[in-house]
Design an enzyme around this catalytic site. Structure first.
Site, PDB file in Angstrom:
ATOM      1  N   ASP A 270      -5.559  -8.663   5.376  1.00  0.00           N
ATOM      2  CA  ASP A 270      -5.152  -7.051   5.081  1.00  0.00           C
ATOM      3  C   ASP A 270      -6.285  -6.489   5.092  1.00  0.00           C
ATOM      4  OD1 ASP A 270      -3.383  -5.100   4.261  1.00  0.00           O
ATOM      5  OD2 ASP A 270      -2.219  -6.208   2.901  1.00  0.00           O
ATOM      6  N   TRP A 271      -6.058  -5.212   5.371  1.00  0.00           N
ATOM      7  CA  TRP A 271      -7.368  -4.392   5.545  1.00  0.00           C
ATOM      8  C   TRP A 271      -8.324  -4.242   4.204  1.00  0.00           C
ATOM      9  CZ3 TRP A 271      -5.433  -5.530   9.665  1.00  0.00           C
ATOM     10  CH2 TRP A 271      -5.728  -4.801  10.772  1.00  0.00           C
TER      11      TRP A 271
END
Length: 811
Positions: A225-226
């Site tokens: 995830d970012w």
């Protein structure tokens, strides 16, 4: 089955250490690094659980807005979910996307979870099978799926840092189970979550290796995830790709390999997986993307919206006959401006949205359809209407945007058609810019005072006619950075305007990095805060309209302050005075149909008084036409509840979503959703699996055929119809703790009037097994109950485990 990397070894050997380090980190916000020397192009990633946005968040590049994940889960239809994946793949290829960041297959552990609209269900069997079908449809068309968020990211509060404490059995039987099904479907990607599980952040967790790789045979790429990769400790933990780039926590990875801190073999394994992914999506060598399927996405979106709409109650009013209903009162703000999707990174910009009001008018042109707002739903900033904006440079509808450096020199300019502007990377030189100016000429359509404002996490100065109206930085309170970015706070002020008299608007935002967001991300908006009307007068006006009409249709729902990525819900109430509105309309006209435009459960204290209640979830861009189809009987509402709907928040067995001292304990173990309700012996408002149609059914028989169930039922009504055959297991005499009842299989059936149909449902022994340092199948008899919901189960069968089934213990 795990694919071999042997044919890629020669490409690995041709790469330098620096090449390898580039490959395992994003090149920018949405792409991977190209290596032209080996024929590798960049791969593009995009959010895509309910539509594929592409690498640019831009109203000039619209996307197909599909129904939300909870609506897809409500269909209980694997064939539909597979076509949902096909629709997403066609959109992805149209936008040059190779990797779609979806489906979202975390569980609806508590109804207070703020992002449940994006997920499928509270049950691992339903979530797993619908999610797997989505994966198959997407990847059959050459686009990689990335099921997310692995694992136990089931709520939003403190999602970047929360440590979820969950026992091994619940982790295996509930939270990991949908991801295992996605791997069985051949998923080419997997997204690791922000949270920690049992003390270890997921990008560094052993769970990325076991069970994902060594037990399930996953051979794809684990994409973070970012910003979820926090350190080099994620390298040996089977975390493959750190996003976004180019500046990540792996920036010193090359030096760490050279210094012997990190084993290059760990890096090589990641590179080989990324090369295999590139080959699969047509990004390597002479490989080409799979040809696009011919697909009518708009028609599918309409079909899917109806298929996921759940008819909770119907006292004979639906479908209504337009010849009898000569006048219809349509009431509620969502009827005119519906929510088609939840808030957050999954947002797409549809080319069109047809409201329920407009769709119903089109469906019954000879019927008088009148509208009343009834209750104000939201007082958040609303975009300025495009028709009232003039770009001061082009003189076309829209706004002028200009990025400048610290010296005031313009670096980039563009002409946009929206006052809600988001950049995730893209063309704008955010990292080199000091300011963003947004300019337009606004022509009011009313006299008096309006409340103008801006939304941002940045300092800004807004001027009207050359004079400063507002200056400051909106305060970010109670939201994480992601929420502050996608739902930024507002500063506003009142200004006097005259109808038809243009005013010059200009706002300058500082780009200083003090908002805590990446330098290549920016979210700002310019708009009007809607005026607050007299709430009592609005309700009274709506009730009068209902009393004057043959039928009333009230559309209620949630807003972006209730359901969005980045924060959880504090209650399950409909916002504002919507409950009061529904009661008043029912009092005025008992022929009232209530439509719920929400992505997750809300309380419906008036449900037993309405003539009918439909849950349409966030139905995508075709929500309006699909609802009109349902109301008029053109189609049947096809949904069944994927999540239990409670009567009151205090009755909900699992409510906690707020960590204590950074820890969120899943103390309920395997008792989540309907399992928890059954254990508590508490009756909710509407049970898991419930949903009505427009015909009647007779449940005829069930028999065993090998390891399959054969269920026979008949359509005894006068219309064609759909039913969902649900199979639940029970073992009250079990030697181990078990739920009272749990879902082990399901199938969708359709039948013409008077038609008898049989469906075959495989009973996988794993669905009966429990985890205890391995999968164990308890010998003896289970009871299988079959019917139309977790409580309506007219058929049953004793199911003896066989020797063949016991092989699950060795699997």
């Amino acid at each position: 089955m795990r694919a071999s990397h042997a044919h890629l070894d020669h490409l690995l050997a041709a790469l330098t250490l620096d090449d390898k380090v580039k490959l395992v980190q994003g090149a920018d916000f949405w792409t991977t690094a190209p290596i032209p020397s080996i024929g590798l192009r960049a791969m593009t990633l995009s959010d895509g659980p309910a539509g594929v946005r592409g690498p640019r968040w831009d109203e000039r590049l619209p996307s197909l807005n599909l129904p939300s994940g909870s609506a897809l889960g409500a269909s209980w239809d694997e064939e539909l979910a597979e076509r949902y994946g096909v629709a997403s793949a066609v959109e992805a290829r149209r936008k040059g996307v190779d990797i779609v960041l979806g489906p979202t297959i975390n569980l609806h552990r508590s109804p207070l979870g703020g992002r449940h609209f994006e997920c499928l269900s509270e049950d691992p069997e339903l979530s797993g099978r619908i999610g797997a079908a989505y994966v198959r449809g997407l990847q059959a068309n050459g686009v990689a799926a990335t099921p997310k968020h692995y694992v136990a990211n089931d709520s939003e509060t403190d999602r970047f840092t929360v440590d979820v404490r969950v026992d091994a059995r619940a982790l295996r039987e509930l939270y990991l189970a949908p991801f295992e099904r996605a791997v069985e479907a051949g998923a080419w990607g997997m997204m690791s979550a922000y949270n920690a599980v049992n003390g270890v952040t997921m990008t560094e967790s052993d769970l990325l290796e076991s069970p994902l790789n060594d037990e399930w045979g996953f051979d794809g790429v684990v994409i973070s995830d970012w910003t979820a990769v926090r350190s080099l400790a994620a390298v040996p933990a089977a975390q493959d790709l750190a996003m976004p780039g180019p500046h990540t926590s792996w920036s010193e990875l090359g030096s760490a390999v050279r210094d012997g801190i990190v084993d290059e073999a760990d890096l090589d394994r990641k590179v080989l997986r990324i090369l295999l992914l590139a080959e699969r999506v047509g990004a390597l060598g002479d490989q080409q993307p799979a040809p696009q399927a011919a697909f009518d996405g708009v028609s599918f979106a309409r079909e899917a919206s109806a298929a996921g709409s759940v008819l909770l109650t119907n006292h004979g009013i639906l479908p209504f006959d337009p010849a009898v209903a000569r006048s219809i009162a349509v009431i509620g703000e969502p009827a005119r401006a519906p929510r088609t999707q939840g808030g957050g990174s999954a947002t797409v910009i549809p080319e069109r949205v047809i409201s329920p009001l407009d769709a119903l008018r089109a469906a019954v042109p000879d019927t008088q359809v009148r509208f009343a707002v009834g209750a104000e739903l939201s007082h958040t900033l609303m975009e300025l209407p495009l028709a009232q904006l003039t770009n001061p440079v082009t003189h076309e509808p829209g706004v002028r945007i200009s990025f400048a450096d610290a010296a005031g020199s313009e670096l980039f300019a563009d002409d946009r058609r929206s006052t809600a502007l988001v950049w995730f990377g893209g063309d704008a030189p955010l990292a080199r810019s000091a300011t963003l100016r947004v300019s337009t000429i606004f022509t009011p359509d009313t006299d008096g005072e309006i409340e103008l404002g801006f939304a941002a996490s940045n300092h800004a100065a807004m001027s009207v006619g050359g004079s400063t109206l507002i200056e400051g930085r909106p305060a970010v309170e109670g939201m994480d950075l992601g929420a502050a970015f996608l739902q930024p706070p507002v500063l506003s002020a009142h200004v006097a305007v005259r109808q038809g008299v243009p005013i010059e608007l200009s706002i300058v935002f500082s780009i200083d990095g003090d908002d805590g967001l990446p330098l290549d991300a920016l979210s700002v908006a310019l708009g009007i805060v809607p005026p607050r009307g007299d709430a009592d007068a609005l309700i009274e006006s709506a009730a009068r309209l209902a009393a004057e009409s043959d039928v009333a249709v009230v559309v209620v729902g949630t807003d972006t302050e209730v359901e969005s990525e980045g924060y959880d819900r504090s209650d399950l109430n409909l916002p504002g005075r919507q409950d009061d509105l529904v009661r008043a309309v029912i009092d005025a006209n008992p022929r009232t149909i209530v439509v719920v435009n929400a992505g997750a459960p809300v309380l419906l204290p008036w449900a037993d008084r309405a003539a009918a209640v439909i849950v349409s979830y966030f139905g995508g861009q075709e929500f309006g036409p699909a609802l009109a189809d349902i109301l008029t009987g053109t189609v049947e509402p096809g949904g069944r509840l994927p999540t239990t709907w409670p009567r009151a928040l205090e009755e909900v067995p699992v409510r906690d979503v707020v960590p204590v001292d950074g820890v969120l304990n899943y103390d309920e173990g395997i008792h989540v959703g309907y399992r928890a309700w059954l254990r508590a012996n508490t009756a909710p408002a509407f049970v898991f699996g419930h949903g009505l149609g427009y015909t009647d059914w007779s449940w005829t028989s069930v028999e065993r055929d090998g390891d399959d169930l054969v269920v026979t039922l008949a359509n005894t009504g006068r219309r064609p119809g759909k039913n969902v055959v649900q199979v639940y297991a029970e073992r009250p005499d079990s030697a181990v703790e078990r739920p009272v009842r749990w879902l082990v299989g399901f199938a969708v059936v359709t039948a013409e009037p008077a038609e008898r149909v049989a469906c075959r449902i495989a009973i996988d022994p794993r669905r009966l097994a429990h985890w205890d340092d391995g999968w164990n199948l308890e010998p003896g008899a289970f009871t299988l109950r079959i019917g139309g919901s977790v409580e309506h189960l007219p058929l049953s069968l004793t199911w003896e485990t066989t020797e063949a089934m016991k092989e699950v213990e060795d699997a």
